[in-house]
Write a protein that holds these residues in place. Structure first.
Motif, short mmCIF file in Angstrom:
data_model
loop_
_atom_site.label_atom_id
_atom_site.label_comp_id
_atom_site.label_asym_id
_atom_site.label_seq_id
_atom_site.Cartn_x
_atom_site.Cartn_y
_atom_site.Cartn_z
N ARG A 70 -46.30 -6.98 -6.11
CA ARG A 70 -44.89 -7.02 -6.91
C ARG A 70 -43.85 -6.95 -5.88
N ILE A 71 -42.76 -7.27 -6.37
CA ILE A 71 -41.36 -7.32 -5.60
C ILE A 71 -40.50 -6.72 -6.57
N ASP A 72 -39.54 -5.97 -5.93
CA ASP A 72 -38.38 -5.44 -6.65
C ASP A 72 -37.13 -6.53 -6.71
N PRO A 73 -36.70 -6.85 -8.06
CA PRO A 73 -35.70 -7.55 -8.11
C PRO A 73 -34.26 -6.86 -7.64
N ALA A 74 -33.53 -7.74 -7.17
CA ALA A 74 -32.14 -6.96 -6.82
C ALA A 74 -31.23 -7.93 -6.98
N VAL A 75 -29.99 -7.45 -7.77
CA VAL A 75 -28.91 -8.53 -7.59
C VAL A 75 -27.79 -8.32 -6.61
N ILE A 76 -27.38 -9.47 -6.35
CA ILE A 76 -26.26 -9.28 -5.21
C ILE A 76 -25.27 -10.43 -5.66
N MET A 77 -23.99 -9.83 -5.64
CA MET A 77 -22.89 -10.49 -6.38
C MET A 77 -21.32 -10.73 -5.54
N LEU A 78 -21.06 -11.66 -5.39
CA LEU A 78 -19.72 -12.03 -5.02
C LEU A 78 -18.77 -11.74 -6.19
N ILE A 79 -17.96 -10.99 -6.29
CA ILE A 79 -16.86 -10.58 -7.24
C ILE A 79 -15.42 -11.06 -6.78
N GLU A 80 -14.96 -11.97 -7.76
CA GLU A 80 -13.44 -12.49 -7.17
C GLU A 80 -12.58 -11.77 -8.00
N CYS A 81 -11.44 -11.58 -7.67
CA CYS A 81 -9.98 -11.17 -8.37
C CYS A 81 -8.97 -11.80 -7.92
N LYS A 82 -8.23 -12.66 -8.95
CA LYS A 82 -6.93 -13.24 -8.66
C LYS A 82 -5.83 -12.37 -9.03
N SER A 83 -4.94 -12.03 -7.76
CA SER A 83 -4.05 -11.10 -7.92
C SER A 83 -2.79 -11.59 -8.99
N SER A 84 -2.36 -10.90 -9.59
CA SER A 84 -1.49 -11.12 -10.51
C SER A 84 0.14 -11.22 -9.76
N LYS A 85 -0.07 -10.43 -8.48
CA LYS A 85 1.23 -10.40 -7.64
C LYS A 85 1.43 -11.39 -7.01
N ASP A 86 0.42 -12.02 -6.00
CA ASP A 86 0.77 -12.92 -5.34
C ASP A 86 0.04 -14.41 -5.44
N GLY A 87 -1.13 -14.32 -6.63
CA GLY A 87 -1.47 -15.54 -7.01
C GLY A 87 -2.82 -15.71 -5.99
N VAL A 88 -3.08 -15.10 -4.93
CA VAL A 88 -4.11 -15.03 -4.24
C VAL A 88 -5.41 -14.75 -4.67
N THR A 89 -6.66 -15.38 -4.54
CA THR A 89 -7.91 -14.88 -4.95
C THR A 89 -8.55 -14.40 -3.73
N ARG A 90 -9.13 -13.00 -4.26
CA ARG A 90 -9.70 -12.42 -3.01
C ARG A 90 -11.23 -12.05 -3.55
N CYS A 91 -12.04 -11.71 -2.56
CA CYS A 91 -13.36 -11.37 -2.95
C CYS A 91 -13.74 -9.87 -2.71
N LEU A 92 -14.47 -9.11 -3.22
CA LEU A 92 -14.92 -8.04 -3.04
C LEU A 92 -16.09 -7.59 -2.05
N LEU A 93 -15.70 -6.80 -1.16
CA LEU A 93 -16.90 -6.42 -0.25
C LEU A 93 -16.77 -5.13 0.11
N GLY A 94 -17.92 -4.44 0.29
CA GLY A 94 -18.06 -2.93 0.61
C GLY A 94 -19.19 -2.81 1.90
N ARG A 95 -18.78 -1.66 2.36
CA ARG A 95 -19.57 -1.07 3.38
C ARG A 95 -20.44 -0.10 2.97
#
Ligand SMILES: [Zn+2]
Length: 323
Positions: free
Chosen positions: A172-197
């Protein structure tokens, strides 16, 4: 896309259907062409040549001492016409394992796969990962979860069966999701991605969020829940599957996704993450180049799907800007 991911270049044909036949397995183990890869304490046996790790496929004719001391001998599959087995010296203490290696395969040593995978050929890295994952599964299933009886390996190491109640258990293996989440800023129009430590990491590594799939949950639901739980963000798009990667460290498969959020106000769950931030493509490139990186931030190791998700996203930058 997954072909470029580490641990995804499996060179073996598994012949799973034939593993139920003990006489066929016996023939393979007796074949002059058979080779053995060796494990101990979840490490793989290699040979250091001028400090460079070289994979060791021990000819079966030289493997008697190893096989005689192995807790498990697992049929992995065929590489061309050669059967390949894994022998796990689990449960030997280090002194005894070193003594046996010294006699059976002089000049070899044991190393943690993730430390050496970048210098191994992709096929060997994949095969070693597979062997490591199966060896770990055997170690974790010594006794029956139903009656407490001793579980014994069967079908060339692809099944364990209870010696008392005959319950069968398959890897058996344990399924794990891993995801790159994007957000386009309404202030400067730049798209950024979420990373955590992660709270578990001493180094300042920032990576894509990830988590195990719960019972009764789809992969997409797991992505949405994990982002909500770990960063307090509501995913606003359907998560889109990108690629998967075997991840036997110790027993998972990673399922990579991409999704968007309209919400940029991060609320970190400090049980899981010590920090989470939005990064622009330019910021991530600066971390990779180690320029303008006063905090000494790091990105995940190149053998991981996390890094592939990040690198792919950075590479799309020119296209994003053009749009
Ligand atoms: Zn049982």
């Amino acid at each position: 896309m997954s072909a470029a991911l580490q641990y995804c270049a499996m060179p073996l044909t598994r012949h799973t259907d034939k593993c139920r036949d003990p006489s066929w397995l016996k023939q393979q183990l007796a074949s002059d062409a058979a080779t053995v890869v060796v494990l101990w304490a979840q490490q793989n046996m290699i040979r250091l040549v001028d400090d460079n790790p070289q994979p060791v496929y021990l000819p079966i004719s030289e493997a008697a001492l190893i096989l005689g001391n192995a807790k498990e001998v697992i049929y992995l599959g065929h590489q061309d016409q050669s059967p390949v087995f894994a022998a796990d010296l689990a449960y030997l203490d280090e002194k005894e394992a070193v003594r046996i290696l010294h006699h059976a395969a002089p000049g070899t040593t044991m190393m943690e796969l993730r430390q050496i995978s970048s210098v191994l050929d992709p096929e060997t890295a994949s095969l070693f990962a597979y062997a490591r994952g199966l060896a770990y599964w055997h170690q974790q299933n010594t006794f029956c979860s139903r009656c407490g009886g001793e579980m014994r390996s069967q079908q060339g190491g692809h099944c364990r069966c209870c010696s008392q109640c005959e319950k069968e258990l398959f890897p058996r293996i344990d399924p794990a999701v891993i995801m790159l989440i994007e957000c386009k800023s309404s202030k400067d129009g730049v798209t950024r991605c979420l990373l955590g430590r992660s709270t578990k990491w001493e180094k300042k590594v920032y990576s894509t969020l990830a988590g195990y799939v719960d019972t009764g949950e789809s992969l997409e639901q797991a992505v949405i829940r994990e982002v909500q739980e770990e960063a307090g963000l509501k995913v606003s798009s359907n998560p889109v599957y990108v690629a998967s990667q075997p991840w036997p460290f110790p027993g998972s498969v990673m399922l990579g996704f991409r999704a968007q959020t309209l919400d940029s106000a991060i609320q970190v769950d400090n049980d899981e993450l010590s920090d989470a931030r939005w990064f622009s493509r330019d910021q991530l490139q600066s971390i990779i180049d180690d320029t303008d990186n006063e905090e000494g931030l790091l990105l995940p190791s190149k053998d991981s799907i996390a890094r592939m998700l990040i690198d792919t996203w950075i590479a799309e930058g020119g296209q994003d800007e053009a749009n």
